[in-house]
Scaffold this motif. Structure first.
Motif, PDB file in Angstrom:
ATOM      1  N   LYS A 158       6.325   9.179  -4.456  1.00 54.78           N
ATOM      2  CA  LYS A 158       5.345   8.286  -3.838  1.00 54.78           C
ATOM      3  C   LYS A 158       6.120   7.118  -3.245  1.00 54.78           C
ATOM      4  N   LYS A 217       0.854  -1.193   0.000  1.00 51.90           N
ATOM      5  CA  LYS A 217       0.000   0.000   0.000  1.00 51.90           C
ATOM      6  C   LYS A 217       0.886   1.238   0.000  1.00 51.90           C
ATOM      7  N   TYR A 218       0.263   2.381  -0.256  1.00 55.92           N
ATOM      8  CA  TYR A 218       1.001   3.637  -0.213  1.00 55.92           C
ATOM      9  C   TYR A 218       1.272   4.015   1.236  1.00 55.92           C
ATOM     10  N   ASP A 260       2.099   6.311   4.614  1.00 55.75           N
ATOM     11  CA  ASP A 260       1.652   7.570   5.201  1.00 55.75           C
ATOM     12  C   ASP A 260       2.650   7.961   6.289  1.00 55.75           C
ATOM     13  N   LEU A 316       5.581   3.229  -1.746  1.00 56.45           N
ATOM     14  CA  LEU A 316       4.770   2.050  -1.478  1.00 56.45           C
ATOM     15  C   LEU A 316       5.517   1.198  -0.467  1.00 56.45           C
TER      16      LEU A 316
END
Length: 178
Positions: free
Chosen positions: A43, A4-5, A7, A45
């Motif tokens: 980004k 998932k990305y 945070d 992941l």
């Protein structure tokens, strides 16, 4: 395993793997990476299992290309397929783009020659090929690999200028060898 990305809650674990996985000469200051992610340029992941970070990839999408800036797995689980799963996810998500990355060039005199050979085999096993573009720079001599269509020299220069910014690109000392 979940991919998932990332945070902000993942920063500590990402930084720990990042610092252990890359030599200082190849690392950007971590605050630069965080800033780039907050601005939306980078980004990240992450791959997790049982809420434990297994590895990550930092990417920089740009037009019809995606640069894999860093890919690393935890030293505790290295060589168990996590890196392949992460890179396959990038190739799946960006299947219509050229995916580009740098690896250390194979050099007979390199202290980590065996590691360089294994890294190159890893990427080739995952569908990457040589672009025929090589770089000499402050962080060492590197080879540009690509997945999907072959990246041209000009496309690569444009991608690096976007990733680093024009000033930092000039200061990077990157010299292309084709």
């Amino acid at each position: 395993m979940k991919i998932k990305y990332a945070d902000k809650n993942d920063w500590k674990d990402i930084k720990e793997i990042y610092l252990k996985s890359f030599p200082k000469s190849e690392r950007k200051p971590f605050f630069v990476i965080k800033h780039s992610m907050k601005k939306g340029k980078t980004k990240i992941l992450i791959a997790t299992e049982d809420n434990c970070l297994q590895g990550f990839v930092m990417i920089i999408p740009y037009h019809d290309m995606v640069m894999v800036d860093y890919l690393a797995t935890s030293s505790k689980i290295r060589s168990r397929g996590v890196g392949s799963k992460i890179i396959q996810e990038i190739c799946r998500q960006f299947c219509n783009k050229k995916i580009v990355l740098l690896i250390e060039r194979l050099e007979d005199s390199a202290e980590n020659r065996k590691q360089r050979i294994m890294r190159r085999k890893f990427y080739f096993k995952n569908g990457f090929t040589s672009s025929g573009i090589f770089i000499n720079g402050y962080s060492g001599n590197m080879e540009v690999l690509n997945w999907g269509s072959k990246v041209s020299v000009q496309e690569y220069v444009d991608l690096q200028q976007y990733a680093l910014g024009k000033l930092m690109f000039k200061l990077s000392g990157i010299e292309l060898v084709v």
